[in-house]
Design a protein around this motif. Structure first.
Motif, PDB file in Angstrom:
ATOM      1  N   ARG A 120     -13.753   0.042   1.607  1.00  0.00           N
ATOM      2  CA  ARG A 120     -12.928  -1.166   1.710  1.00  0.00           C
ATOM      3  C   ARG A 120     -13.512  -2.142   2.724  1.00  0.00           C
ATOM      4  NH1 ARG A 120      -7.054  -0.923   4.823  1.00  0.00           N
ATOM      5  NH2 ARG A 120      -6.777  -3.167   5.057  1.00  0.00           N
TER       6      ARG A 120
ATOM      7  N   ASP B 265      -4.921   3.889  -0.333  1.00  0.00           N
ATOM      8  CA  ASP B 265      -3.687   4.654  -0.114  1.00  0.00           C
ATOM      9  C   ASP B 265      -3.235   5.352  -1.391  1.00  0.00           C
ATOM     10  OD1 ASP B 265      -3.258   4.436   2.603  1.00  0.00           O
ATOM     11  OD2 ASP B 265      -2.277   2.495   2.440  1.00  0.00           O
TER      12      ASP B 265
ATOM     13  N   ASP C 198       0.843  -1.201   0.000  1.00  0.00           N
ATOM     14  CA  ASP C 198       0.000   0.000   0.000  1.00  0.00           C
ATOM     15  C   ASP C 198       0.877   1.251   0.000  1.00  0.00           C
ATOM     16  OD1 ASP C 198       0.659  -0.973   2.552  1.00  0.00           O
ATOM     17  OD2 ASP C 198      -1.052  -0.006   3.514  1.00  0.00           O
TER      18      ASP C 198
ATOM     19  N   ASP D 130      -6.999  -1.805   0.558  1.00  0.00           N
ATOM     20  CA  ASP D 130      -5.814  -1.319   1.271  1.00  0.00           C
ATOM     21  C   ASP D 130      -4.914  -0.562   0.301  1.00  0.00           C
ATOM     22  OD1 ASP D 130      -3.810  -1.034   3.194  1.00  0.00           O
ATOM     23  OD2 ASP D 130      -2.926  -2.993   2.744  1.00  0.00           O
TER      24      ASP D 130
END
Ligand SMILES: [Mg+2]
Ligand SMILES: [Mg+2]
Lengths: 358, 358
Positions: free
Chosen positions: B135, B252, A224, B248
């Motif tokens: 998510r 980001d 990530d 994830d």
């Protein structure tokens, strides 16, 4: 020595872009005094249409008896509804990679000086970008056991499985370090070692191997964070090595950073015979229009020379020629004011001439 | 009605940024005539130092008896080497989410008009960006069975397992569609349905549900393409819904597109009690220096009002106040020539004043 190259033009724009890569390779042969033998064969939808299978036996035999394979592109709507084992991707590309033991996918993301403005990122962020993503290609989540179970309450449970063995990790990591040794000497392992057991093991194995390469800088990064860093400061990377799934995502993200997918080559290596192809697709709607950018395929030819024939200066000659030609000539996808628009063939001719002149 | 808010300032810059969010929430209470009761408790390293555990029973009890939770940030090098179950992240955040049944992580990636130039992407590519990544937070590869096996030949095989059930997919997808209904009415399911069985099932379930929401535009996208599209044309997205691992990575990546992580809130919801926190960390080296940007935490307060208390205009009042204040005042991380530099407290004061004035 005579080098045998299997040429599989494939579908859509495949034939016309492959033709330009051959011009470049022939120019290299002439300029450097090598002997390349090119043999063409059918693959993908074109093969299905002609003989009923996307990877005919003659094509496979040709590949086995060659020193390297140059592929254009396969696929198109026309063949999308065939049974999976007859589609160009699943019926030709996947088995070809598997049969040839090609466990490593190399995806360069390079920004040519003349094209720094093609990116959606600010030019200063991507100028000079030169990343090599080394993706494990034959293991991990994409190839693990899959299950769909009906539960007693009428609902469903689905499962995919991510498996890696020591050997699979060692060989791809070795390849990444060897590659880095010939580049800017930095390897970044991307994983999710804070949550995945497979990642923890990858990290152990690769960190151990890093100790054998004291002159190569080694670091690790969670996936990530890597996705963030590729946006924030992409030039921090040289070689990224990672598993199949993370490599799938990051290699595409990295390629998009360049803003010019028509320029990006790829290599699938690891076995005796390497496979080289542009990282873009077959773009059926542009087939035959001679407006496709052949540079990704030309650059795949350069990778072929570098990784299958160990011809570094020859590969460099192609890359330098492309850099030079881009200063004056452009295909439509990368056209800019003040430069000369050329078609697919002309771009191939300009590059070949430049190689001979270089 | 009196609304009870548990306030967990945590570690590093957590206390000073949380304080500013409280100023904003108190201004909202005053301006709109609500009653909020704030009760503070220890969490993370601060709790470990005081009472020997990162999630003390009193803190957990407070959370259970509250209507929503506002958290600053947890973690720091000081506690990194504790046994995993005592670290701030694994010992406090993960159990808290699990105990509260928080299966949905909401990560907005918003570019404020005044900050379009903070991104590494060109301003025209990110201006007005407003993505919500939804998510799945408690299932999938990160929580599946893990194995490390020694093979007879002395090598090792490692396994992670990705499992989802119907119920887990239905509830997160439902939440995504409901969210989109209050936004720009578009849901993109990100998966890898061309190779993963779990993705194929996600796609079936979510596509079925999409039929119940005829006024919401629904599309699907492979995760590698999504990583490209976020770079190429990020404004095409409204709500992205995806599994734990893809979420994830993409949340980001999306947050980094904004170039200003100090601005980005997050929410973990799905249970009775929601948890709201900035998406950045505890930045221990800036603790107490009063230079941290409190806006991500202030914006988390806005999410709290919207998702836990259904107070849309109150949430909007905070967001509008932030937009307004940014035209004149900046913390260091987002400072620009010609604007006034303020510290953490001052930024909190300006936002609260603006809410009251609005
Ligand atoms: Mg891909
Ligand atoms: Mg993350």
């Amino acid at each position: 020595k005579m080098y045998k190259i299997a040429v599989l033009p494939g579908d859509g724009i495949g034939p016309e872009i492959t033709e330009q890569a051959l011009k470049a390779l022939k120019a290299v042969a002439e300029h450097f005094g090598h002997e390349f033998q090119f043999t063409e064969a059918l693959v993908g939808g074109a093969a299905y249409d002609a003989v009923g299978h996307p990877l005919p036996k003659e094509t496979l035999d040709l590949c086995y008896s060659s020193d390297a394979i140059l592929l254009g592109a396969v696929g198109g709507d026309k063949w999308a509804d065939l049974p999976p084992e007859l589609t160009p991707e699943r019926g030709a590309l996947l088995p070809l990679r598997k049969l040839l033991g090609l466990y490593a996918n190399l995806r360069p993301a390079v920004v040519f000086p003349a094209l720094a403005n093609a990116s959606t990122l600010k030019p200063e962020v991507v100028e000079g970008l030169d990343i090599m993503v080394v993706r494990e290609l034959t293991g991990g989540l994409y190839f693990g056991e899959k299950k769909r179970e009906d539960l007693p309450d009428g609902t469903v449970r689905v499962t995919d499985t991510l498996v890696y063995t020591t050997e699979e990790i060692v060989r791809i990591a070795r390849l990444a370090f060897e590659l880095a040794a010939k580049r800017r000497k930095k390897v970044t392992l991307v994983d999710k070692a804070n949550v995945l057991e497979s990642s923890r093991y990858w990290r152990e194995v690769v960190a151990n191997m890093a100790a054998e390469y004291p002159d190569i800088e080694f670091n690790t990064m969670y996936v990530d964070n890597a996705a963030m860093q590729l946006v924030k400061m992409p030039k921090q990377f040289d070689v990224i090595v990672t598993d199949n799934m993370f490599g799938d995502i990051l290699s595409d993200q990295a390629s998009q950073l360049t803003g010019s997918l028509g320029m990006l080559a790829s290599a699938s290596i690891g076995g005796k015979i390497g496979l080289y192809e542009p990282s873009h697709g077959s773009a059926p709607k542009y087939a035959g229009l001679k407006r496709a950018n052949p540079i990704a395929t030309v650059m795949s030819g350069a990778m072929l020379l570098r990784y299958s024939f160990d011809m570094e200066k020859e590969a460099k000659a192609i890359e330098d020629a492309v850099t030079e030609v881009l200063k004056k000539y452009r295909t439509r996808d990368i056209m800019e004011e003040g430069l000369q628009l050329v078609n697919t063939d002309e771009m191939g001719d300009r590059i070949a001439e430049q190689i001979l002149a270089g």
